[in-house]
Design a protein around this motif. Structure first.
Motif, PDB file in Angstrom:
ATOM      1  N   ARG A 280      14.396   6.305  43.429  1.00  0.00           N
ATOM      2  CA  ARG A 280      15.838   6.059  43.323  1.00  0.00           C
ATOM      3  C   ARG A 280      16.585   6.598  44.538  1.00  0.00           C
ATOM      4  NH1 ARG A 280      17.999   7.817  37.903  1.00  0.00           N
ATOM      5  NH2 ARG A 280      16.060   8.898  37.507  1.00  0.00           N
TER       6      ARG A 280
ATOM      7  N   PHE B  50      12.032  22.294  28.423  1.00  0.00           N
ATOM      8  CA  PHE B  50      11.927  21.693  27.087  1.00  0.00           C
ATOM      9  C   PHE B  50      10.733  20.753  26.983  1.00  0.00           C
ATOM     10  CE2 PHE B  50      16.293  23.028  27.561  1.00  0.00           C
ATOM     11  CZ  PHE B  50      16.419  23.805  26.419  1.00  0.00           C
ATOM     12  N   VAL B  51      10.443  20.050  28.077  1.00  0.00           N
ATOM     13  CA  VAL B  51       9.268  19.165  28.067  1.00  0.00           C
ATOM     14  C   VAL B  51       8.006  20.009  27.910  1.00  0.00           C
ATOM     15  CG1 VAL B  51       7.934  17.491  29.399  1.00  0.00           C
ATOM     16  CG2 VAL B  51      10.420  17.434  29.500  1.00  0.00           C
TER      17      VAL B  51
ATOM     18  N   ARG C  73      15.609  21.614  32.651  1.00  0.00           N
ATOM     19  CA  ARG C  73      15.289  20.333  32.003  1.00  0.00           C
ATOM     20  C   ARG C  73      13.827  20.319  31.533  1.00  0.00           C
ATOM     21  NH1 ARG C  73      13.497  16.830  29.680  1.00  0.00           N
ATOM     22  NH2 ARG C  73      13.201  14.654  30.238  1.00  0.00           N
ATOM     23  N   TYR C  74      12.919  20.743  32.418  1.00  0.00           N
ATOM     24  CA  TYR C  74      11.501  20.607  32.092  1.00  0.00           C
ATOM     25  C   TYR C  74      10.959  21.748  31.251  1.00  0.00           C
ATOM     26  CZ  TYR C  74      11.580  16.286  34.298  1.00  0.00           C
ATOM     27  OH  TYR C  74      11.903  14.981  34.558  1.00  0.00           O
TER      28      TYR C  74
ATOM     29  N   LEU D 291       3.059  16.202  36.022  1.00  0.00           N
ATOM     30  CA  LEU D 291       4.430  15.825  35.712  1.00  0.00           C
ATOM     31  C   LEU D 291       5.320  16.001  36.943  1.00  0.00           C
ATOM     32  CD1 LEU D 291       6.388  14.973  33.435  1.00  0.00           C
ATOM     33  CD2 LEU D 291       6.768  17.383  32.980  1.00  0.00           C
TER      34      LEU D 291
ATOM     35  N   PRO E 293      20.094  16.966  34.096  1.00  0.00           N
ATOM     36  CA  PRO E 293      20.485  17.751  32.918  1.00  0.00           C
ATOM     37  C   PRO E 293      21.196  16.937  31.840  1.00  0.00           C
ATOM     38  CG  PRO E 293      21.202  18.822  34.948  1.00  0.00           C
ATOM     39  CD  PRO E 293      20.734  17.476  35.324  1.00  0.00           C
ATOM     40  N   THR E 294      21.934  15.890  32.218  1.00  0.00           N
ATOM     41  CA  THR E 294      22.584  15.059  31.188  1.00  0.00           C
ATOM     42  C   THR E 294      22.329  13.581  31.488  1.00  0.00           C
ATOM     43  OG1 THR E 294      24.643  14.782  32.406  1.00  0.00           O
ATOM     44  CG2 THR E 294      24.519  16.681  30.932  1.00  0.00           C
TER      45      THR E 294
ATOM     46  N   VAL F 256      13.442  10.707  33.518  1.00  0.00           N
ATOM     47  CA  VAL F 256      14.746  11.242  33.101  1.00  0.00           C
ATOM     48  C   VAL F 256      14.745  12.738  33.391  1.00  0.00           C
ATOM     49  CG1 VAL F 256      16.325  11.428  31.134  1.00  0.00           C
ATOM     50  CG2 VAL F 256      14.880   9.428  31.364  1.00  0.00           C
TER      51      VAL F 256
ATOM     52  N   LYS G 104      15.402   7.478  25.305  1.00  0.00           N
ATOM     53  CA  LYS G 104      15.026   7.881  26.669  1.00  0.00           C
ATOM     54  C   LYS G 104      14.672   6.651  27.512  1.00  0.00           C
ATOM     55  CE  LYS G 104      12.715  11.890  25.603  1.00  0.00           C
ATOM     56  NZ  LYS G 104      11.651  12.871  25.711  1.00  0.00           N
TER      57      LYS G 104
ATOM     58  N   PRO H 294      25.045  21.756  33.169  1.00  0.00           N
ATOM     59  CA  PRO H 294      25.361  20.916  34.331  1.00  0.00           C
ATOM     60  C   PRO H 294      26.612  21.369  35.065  1.00  0.00           C
ATOM     61  CG  PRO H 294      24.945  19.551  32.411  1.00  0.00           C
ATOM     62  CD  PRO H 294      24.957  20.957  31.939  1.00  0.00           C
TER      63      PRO H 294
ATOM     64  N   ALA I 110      21.780  16.011  26.517  1.00  0.00           N
ATOM     65  CA  ALA I 110      20.662  16.425  27.377  1.00  0.00           C
ATOM     66  C   ALA I 110      19.451  15.561  27.011  1.00  0.00           C
ATOM     67  CB  ALA I 110      20.358  17.888  27.132  1.00  0.00           C
ATOM     68  N   PRO I 111      18.596  15.232  27.979  1.00  0.00           N
ATOM     69  CA  PRO I 111      17.460  14.339  27.688  1.00  0.00           C
ATOM     70  C   PRO I 111      16.561  14.823  26.556  1.00  0.00           C
ATOM     71  CG  PRO I 111      17.725  14.582  30.033  1.00  0.00           C
ATOM     72  CD  PRO I 111      18.681  15.544  29.401  1.00  0.00           C
ATOM     73  N   TYR I 112      16.434  16.152  26.386  1.00  0.00           N
ATOM     74  CA  TYR I 112      15.519  16.621  25.344  1.00  0.00           C
ATOM     75  C   TYR I 112      16.060  16.355  23.935  1.00  0.00           C
ATOM     76  CZ  TYR I 112      18.340  20.874  24.822  1.00  0.00           C
ATOM     77  OH  TYR I 112      19.361  21.752  24.602  1.00  0.00           O
ATOM     78  N   GLN I 113      17.327  15.927  23.879  1.00  0.00           N
ATOM     79  CA  GLN I 113      17.905  15.613  22.563  1.00  0.00           C
ATOM     80  C   GLN I 113      17.742  14.135  22.208  1.00  0.00           C
ATOM     81  OE1 GLN I 113      21.866  16.935  23.463  1.00  0.00           O
ATOM     82  NE2 GLN I 113      21.545  18.910  22.485  1.00  0.00           N
TER      83      GLN I 113
ATOM     84  N   ASP J  23       9.760  10.905  30.446  1.00  0.00           N
ATOM     85  CA  ASP J  23      10.057  12.316  30.714  1.00  0.00           C
ATOM     86  C   ASP J  23      10.028  12.605  32.209  1.00  0.00           C
ATOM     87  OD1 ASP J  23      10.786  13.667  28.431  1.00  0.00           O
ATOM     88  OD2 ASP J  23       8.729  13.717  27.696  1.00  0.00           O
TER      89      ASP J  23
END
Lengths: 281, 305
Positions: free
Chosen positions: B264, B208-209, B205-206, B253, A103-104, A100, A152, B181, A143-146, A97
Motif C-alpha cells: 500500500r 492482541f494477535v 496492535r499485534y 507475521l 490501531p483503528t 490490518v 476484518k 491512536p 480496534a482491529p482486535y475487536q 491480521d
C-alpha cells in the motif's frame, strides 16, 4: 474489454530460502479488465505468484511486466516507479491480521491513500464512500482486535479499495468466511470486474467460478502451469482437475456396486446422479 | 492417501476409567496464564471505554494533555516535600473524578505498582545502616551499633513512594483518558521520531494477535493433556517449545505485515489523518498545568530542604 495485456509474466521460477521450490517456469498474460482465477491445490504456488505480481517478492528466474514496464527489485527502488506501481495494484492478503495493522479501522483504511499523498478531504470522502459501500461505517473507530473474521476481511478490502487500484489481487478471498460474507465478497468481486477492474485471485474452490472469472490458470502440485482456459473448459476437464488435486476421486457403494466419480475439494457430496461432474454442496 | 493404521480403526479400550475418583486437581499455571491473557484484553477494553466517556480530560486535545502531564511529571520529579507531593497526588484524584474514572479502581490500579517497583529500592533506605540518622524504630544492636528505621530514611522512602505514586497516577490518567491512536498522534506531533511511534502502534496492535496465538496454543495443549502432571522438566520443555513456536509465528507475521505495508505504498514514512486543532479549553489546561508545575516547584524551593 481491451485485449492489450496488462500483466505479462514469462517463465517465473521462485524458491523460498533457495531450497523450497514454490514456482517453476510459470508464464501468464492478463488482459486489461480480465478476471483471472489462479487454481491449484494447497501449496502449489498461488500465493507466491500473487506476491510476485504485487511486486512484493521477485522471481529467481523469468521476467514480469505490468502496465508496459518491467517490474523488478531495482525498479521498485525508484520513488516514482514504486508510487506509480503501488497506486495501480491492490493486494488483499489471505491473512487479514497481517493486512490490518493500524490501531483503528479508520487509520487502516486511510493508510494507503495517505501513502499516495492524497489530500485529507479527498481521503475522508473516500473513507466515507467505501465504508458505506462495504457497510462498515459503525466499525470505523474500532480496534482491529475487536472485529470478527468477516469484518476484518471487509476492512482489508476497504483499505485497498480506497486507493482505487486498476489491478486487484485477492489471495484466497473467501477462505474462513461464513456463507453470507462469502456470497457478499463474490458479488463484490463480480461488481468490481464489471466496472472494468482487472482482478487476479487465488482459489481452490470451484463453485461460482464461472460467474466470477473470465479465465483460469491451473497450477500443478509440482508448481508448474498445467493449463489456461475459460472456466467452462477447465471445469469440464475432469482429468485436469484430478491431476491438479482440485477434485478427488470419490468412491462409494450403490447397493452391491462400487462407484467412483470426481468430487470437489472441501465440499459435501450431493447425490444428483450416478455419473458426470458432481455439484458442490 | 496411504492406508489407515489398523489400530486407528479399532475401538480403544480406554487408558483411563471414565468416571469421578474424588481426587481433584486445582487449576495450574496454564489456567492462570489463560486468565492473565484474558485480563490484558479486558483491561484494554476497559481503558478504551474510559477514553470514550464524556469527562474533563477526555474532552482535551491529546497534545495539550500530553504536554500538561509532562509538565506535572517534571514538577513531581523535582518536588522535595512530601506534603507538596501529597497535594499534587490529591489533584490527580480530583482529575480522575472529573474524568469519570472510578476512584477506588483508579487508586487500586496505581497502588498495585508501587510495592512492585519501589518496594525493593525503598526498603533498605529506611534502615540506619543505609541512611544514618535519628532512629525512630529500634530493631536491636549489631556490632555495638543501634540498628533500626531512621527518621531520615523513612522520609526519603516516603518521598520516593509519593513521587512514584503521583507520577504513575499522572501517566495512568493520561493513558486512561486518551485513546491509543490519539496518544500516538500526540507523540508524533511533539516530534517523537516517526519510526518509534509506528513501532509503538504496531506493538500494541499485534500484542492482541499474539495473545490470541498464545491462548490458542495453551488451549490446544490443555485439550491434549490427558493425565495431570506436576511441573518439572516436562513443563519447562513444553514452555520452551511454545516460546519457540510463538517466536516463529511472530517472525512470519512481521514479514507479512511488512509486505502488506509495502503493497500500500509504504516507503518508511508514516502519515496521519489527524487534523485536530487546539481549542481554548486546551490552552487553559496547558496554562494551568504549566503554572501549577512552576508554582509547586517554586513553593517547594521556598520551603527549603
Amino acid at each position: 474489454m481491451s485485449s492489450e495485456p496488462l500483466l505479462i509474466a514469462n517463465g517465473l521460477s521462485y524458491s523460498y530460502l533457495e531450497r523450497f521450490l514454490a514456482l517453476e517456469e510459470v508464464s501468464l498474460e492478463v488482459a486489461r479488465g480480465q478476471r483471472l482465477a489462479l487454481l491449484g491445490a494447497n501449496g502449489c504456488g498461488k500465493s507466491t505468484l500473487l506476491k510476485i505480481l504485487a511486486g512484493l517478492i521477485f522471481a529467481d528466474r523469468g521476467s514480469y511486466f505490468a502496465f508496459g514496464e518491467e517490474v523488478n527489485a531495482e525498479k521498485l527502488e525508484d520513488e516514482q516507479f514504486s508510487a506509480g506501481f503501488r497506486s495501480r495494484v491492490g493486494f488483499v492478503f489471505q491473512n487479514t491480521d497481517a493486512q490490518v495493522f493500524s490501531p483503528t479501522v479508520r487509520e487502516e483504511i486511510a493508510f494507503g491513500p495517505l501513502q499516495l499523498g492524497l489530500e485529507p478531504d479527498e481521503i475522508e470522502a473516500r473513507i466515507s464512500d467505501v465504508t458505506a459501500m462495504l457497510e462498515i461505517e459503525d466499525l470505523i473507530e474500532r480496534a482491529p482486535y475487536q472485529l470478527s473474521a468477516g469484518q476484518k476481511k471487509r476492512v482489508a478490502i476497504a483499505s485497498v479499495l480506497t486507493m482505487n487500484p486498476e489491478l486487484l489481487l485477492f489471495d484466497e478471498p473467501t477462505a474462513g468466511l461464513d456463507p453470507r460474507s462469502r456470497h457478499w465478497l463474490l458479488e463484490l468481486m463480480t461488481e468490481l470486474g464489471d466496472a472494468g477492474k482487472t482482478i487476479v485471485f487465488a482459489t481452490h474452490e470451484l463453485d461460482q467460478l464461472e460467474s466470477i472469472a473470465d479465465r483460469c490458470l491451473v497450477l500443478s502440485e509440482q508448481h508448474r502451469r498445467l493449463a489456461v482456459g475459460v472456466p467452462a473448459e477447465i471445469l469440464a476437464d475432469r482429468e485436469l482437475l484430478l491431476t491438479a488435486n482440485l477434485v478427488h476421486e470419490h468412491t462409494h457403494r450403490h447397493g452391491e456396486r462400487l462407484h467412483s466419480h470426481a468430487h470437489e475439494r472441501g465440499h459435501h457430496h450431493r447425490y444428483s446422479g450416478e455419473h458426470g461432474f458432481p455439484s458442490a454442496g | 492417501m496411504s492406508e489407515t493404521p489398523v489400530w486407528l480403526l479399532e475401538r480403544e479400550p480406554g487408558a483411563f476409567p471414565f468416571g469421578c475418583s474424588g481426587k481433584r486437581r486445582r487449576g495450574g499455571a496454564i489456567e492462570k496464564t489463560l486468565d492473565g491473557l484474558a485480563k490484558v484484553v479486558r483491561q484494554a477494553i476497559a481503558s478504551e471505554e474510559i477514553a470514550a466517556r464524556p469527562g474533563l480530560l477526555q474532552r482535551l486535545d491529546a497534545r495539550a494533555k500530553l504536554l500538561g502531564v509532562l509538565a506535572l511529571l517534571i514538577a513531581a520529579g523535582l518536588i522535595r516535600h512530601i506534603f507538596v507531593l501529597a497535594g499534587l497526588y490529591a489533584l490527580t484524584l480530583v482529575l480522575a473524578a472529573a474524568s469519570r474514572i472510578g476512584l477506588r479502581w483508579f487508586v487500586k490500579r496505581v497502588w498495585l505498582f508501587i510495592p512492585l517497583f519501589t518496594g525493593v529500592i525503598v526498603a533498605p533506605a529506611m534502615f540506619s545502616f543505609v541512611t544514618p540518622g535519628e532512629v525512630v524504630l529500634p530493631l536491636g544492636r549489631w556490632f555495638g551499633h543501634e540498628v533500626g528505621l531512621t527518621r531520615q530514611g523513612l522520609t526519603s522512602a516516603g518521598l520516593i513512594v509519593s513521587r512514584v505514586a503521583t507520577s504513575i497516577s499522572l501517566v495512568v490518567l493520561l493513558t486512561l483518558t486518551t485513546s491509543w491512536p490519539r496518544l500516538l498522534s500526540a507523540l508524533r506531533a511533539l516530534l517523537v521520531p516517526r519510526l518509534l511511534v509506528l513501532v509503538l502502534g504496531m506493538a500494541y496492535r499485534y500484542l492482541f494477535v499474539l495473545l490470541d496465538v498464545v491462548s490458542e496454543m495453551i488451549t490446544a495443549r490443555t485439550a491434549r493433556t490427558v493425565a495431570g502432571r506436576k511441573g518439572g522438566r516436562g513443563a519447562r520443555v513444553v514452555a520452551g517449545f511454545s516460546g519457540g513456536a510463538l517466536f516463529g509465528k511472530a517472525h512470519a507475521l512481521s514479514e507479512e505485515i511488512h509486505q502488506a505495508m509495502l503493497a500500500r505504498g509504504y516507503r518508511g514514512e508514516t502519515r496521519s489523518l489527524e487534523r485536530a486543532s487546539l481549542r481554548i479549553a486546551d490552552g487553559v489546561w496547558l496554562a494551568a498545568c504549566l503554572s501549577l508545575a512552576l508554582l509547586t516547584i517554586g513553593g517547594d524551593r521556598a520551603l527549603g530542604l
